[in-house]
Design a protein around this motif. Structure first.
Motif, mmCIF file in Angstrom:
data_model
loop_
_atom_site.group_PDB
_atom_site.id
_atom_site.type_symbol
_atom_site.label_atom_id
_atom_site.label_comp_id
_atom_site.label_asym_id
_atom_site.label_seq_id
_atom_site.Cartn_x
_atom_site.Cartn_y
_atom_site.Cartn_z
ATOM 1 N N TRP B 52 14.340 3.402 7.584
ATOM 2 C CA TRP B 52 13.045 3.478 6.891
ATOM 3 C C TRP B 52 12.767 2.203 6.099
ATOM 4 O O TRP B 52 11.614 1.770 5.998
ATOM 5 N N LYS B 53 13.817 1.618 5.583
ATOM 6 C CA LYS B 53 13.644 0.334 4.888
ATOM 7 C C LYS B 53 13.064 -0.704 5.862
ATOM 8 O O LYS B 53 12.114 -1.427 5.531
ATOM 9 N N ARG B 58 8.607 -3.819 7.941
ATOM 10 C CA ARG B 58 7.839 -4.228 9.126
ATOM 11 C C ARG B 58 6.345 -3.992 8.909
ATOM 12 O O ARG B 58 5.513 -4.749 9.369
ATOM 13 N N GLN B 59 6.048 -2.917 8.181
ATOM 14 C CA GLN B 59 4.641 -2.584 7.924
ATOM 15 C C GLN B 59 4.106 -3.266 6.665
ATOM 16 O O GLN B 59 2.971 -3.016 6.273
ATOM 17 N N GLY B 60 4.957 -4.062 6.030
ATOM 18 C CA GLY B 60 4.551 -4.752 4.802
ATOM 19 C C GLY B 60 4.274 -3.803 3.648
ATOM 20 O O GLY B 60 3.413 -4.045 2.804
ATOM 21 N N PHE B 67 9.987 3.108 0.125
ATOM 22 C CA PHE B 67 10.789 1.883 0.275
ATOM 23 C C PHE B 67 11.806 1.802 -0.857
ATOM 24 O O PHE B 67 12.980 1.492 -0.641
ATOM 25 N N HIS B 68 11.373 2.113 -2.067
ATOM 26 C CA HIS B 68 12.281 2.039 -3.219
ATOM 27 C C HIS B 68 13.351 3.121 -3.183
ATOM 28 O O HIS B 68 14.511 2.864 -3.517
ATOM 29 N N HIS B 69 12.958 4.312 -2.715
ATOM 30 C CA HIS B 69 13.971 5.367 -2.527
ATOM 31 C C HIS B 69 15.039 4.884 -1.556
ATOM 32 O O HIS B 69 16.240 5.074 -1.783
ATOM 33 N N ALA B 70 14.601 4.281 -0.463
ATOM 34 C CA ALA B 70 15.545 3.803 0.560
ATOM 35 C C ALA B 70 16.481 2.755 -0.023
ATOM 36 O O ALA B 70 17.703 2.812 0.186
#
Lengths: 199, 162
Positions: B52-53, B58-60, B67-70
């Motif tokens: 997921w990161k 990739r999707q910016g 993203f932060h959880h990951a």
């Protein structure tokens, strides 16, 4: 004459037919041997328990450290493919491959990939040579392991894979490597290859 | 009397050497099983977070909560020991770290709207894990993490304490 008498008694005591209770030398030897056996056996029993106890933790730590990279690597492949599967939910052309990889990864069991413990096998062979048995369970994860293998054999039967519960048709370490390659290819095609780097 | 002791000691010495071999073999088997089980689970969360990161990057979408959880999940997992630390070197609260990792994973899944599957292999007891309780991982003994306590009572060492 007394000397002569003792010699006769000695010769007699070596005769297998002589079980005279009055033969004190014979009795003494037998008692001595019995004593030796008793005490040696008692010492051996206590020693084996103490030795096992003393080494169990060391063995556990070694086994733990040895297997962690493999467990982590298989877990990561499953996690990566699971996330990819969720992400690809609306892209059917790639979804099938992600599903196939995921399904095959889910089939892998610890017993499929657990490396051989050659020392354990060697020791079991020594026991076999001594005409003993019962070491096998220990090599394969103790009684708990035996229980689990029983369950796995049952699962195999229910899945129609044959009743033997043997390793036929089970995934191997080579299969894991192939699944990793497929997953890497899939991720690379989507520009996500950075995720599959498991350093 | 002296001879009795000698016989006993000789027997003990031989028995100890033999017992040691069995202890190592049995310990290794148990350690492998436990190490695989724990790191298969941790690796699963690590793989989910890594994928997921990469997807977010990739999707910016590096500002997204997911993203932060990951990232945090990856950071927590990197703190988890990969060996069984001895009492003196252990300053990590393993049950606590495990709980943090599981709850961070669940937070990531909630953010993504994905059903959290706590175990990829389907073994173990997912219901217990959902509650955040770890029946086989918890113990009052926080000093030594994977401690084989009183193995003499249990031939197979099933009373491993964590």
């Amino acid at each position: 004459m007394a000397y002569q008498f003792t010699t006769t008694a000695d010769i007699d005591s070596e005769s297998p037919w002589d079980e005279s209770p009055s033969d004190s030398k014979h009795n003494e030897d037998a008692q001595w041997t019995r004593l030796e056996n008793e005490f040696t056996t008692a010492g051996y029993r206590e020693g084996i328990t103490a030795g096992k106890e003393a080494a169990l933790q060391q063995g556990f730590d070694a086994g733990f450290a040895h297997i962690v990279p493999l467990g982590r690597s298989i877990g990561m492949l499953r996690g990566l493919s699971s996330a990819l599967l969720a992400f690809l939910a609306d892209q059917p052309e790639l979804l099938d491959e992600a599903k196939a990889i995921s399904t095959q990864l889910a089939r892998i069991r610890f017993s499929d990939v657990n490396p051989r413990d050659e020392e354990a096998e060697q020791h079991a062979l020594e026991h076999l040579a001594d005409g003993e048995d019962g070491v096998e369970t220990e090599m394969q994860g103790g009684e708990g392991g035996a229980e689990r293998r029983g369950m796995e054999a049952l699962e195999d039967m229910m899945a129609g894979m044959g009743g033997g519960g043997d390793s036929a048709g089970r995934p191997t370490v080579e299969d894991v490597a192939r699944l990793r390659e497929r997953l890497e290819r899939l991720a690379r095609g989507m520009g996500l290859d950075g995720a599959v780097d498991m350093s | 009397m002296w001879s009795k002791h000698r016989f006993y000691d000789n027997g003990y010495k031989d028995g100890f050497a033999h017992g040691r071999i069995h202890g190592l073999i049995e310990g290794r088997a148990l350690g492998r099983e436990k190490g695989f089980e724990m790191w298969e689970e941790l690796g699963f969360y690590e793989g989910v977070a890594a994928m997921w990161k990469a997807i977010y990057a990739r999707q910016g979408r590096q500002d997204d909560r997911g993203f932060h959880h990951a990232l945090q999940l990856l950071e927590l997992i990197s703190q988890f020991p990969r060996t069984n630390p001895s009492a003196e070197s252990s300053d990590v609260d393993i049950p606590k770290l495990f709980r943090q990792i599981r709850s961070r994973y669940k937070a990531l899944c909630a953010t993504l709207g994905v059903k959290a599957s706590l175990r990829a292999s389907g073994t173990g007891s997912p219901s217990a894990e959902e509650d955040g309780t770890e029946p086989s991982h918890d113990s009052g003994n926080g000093s030594k993490i994977w401690d084989l306590s009183s193995p003499a009572k249990s031939k197979t060492g099933q009373d491993l304490s964590f």
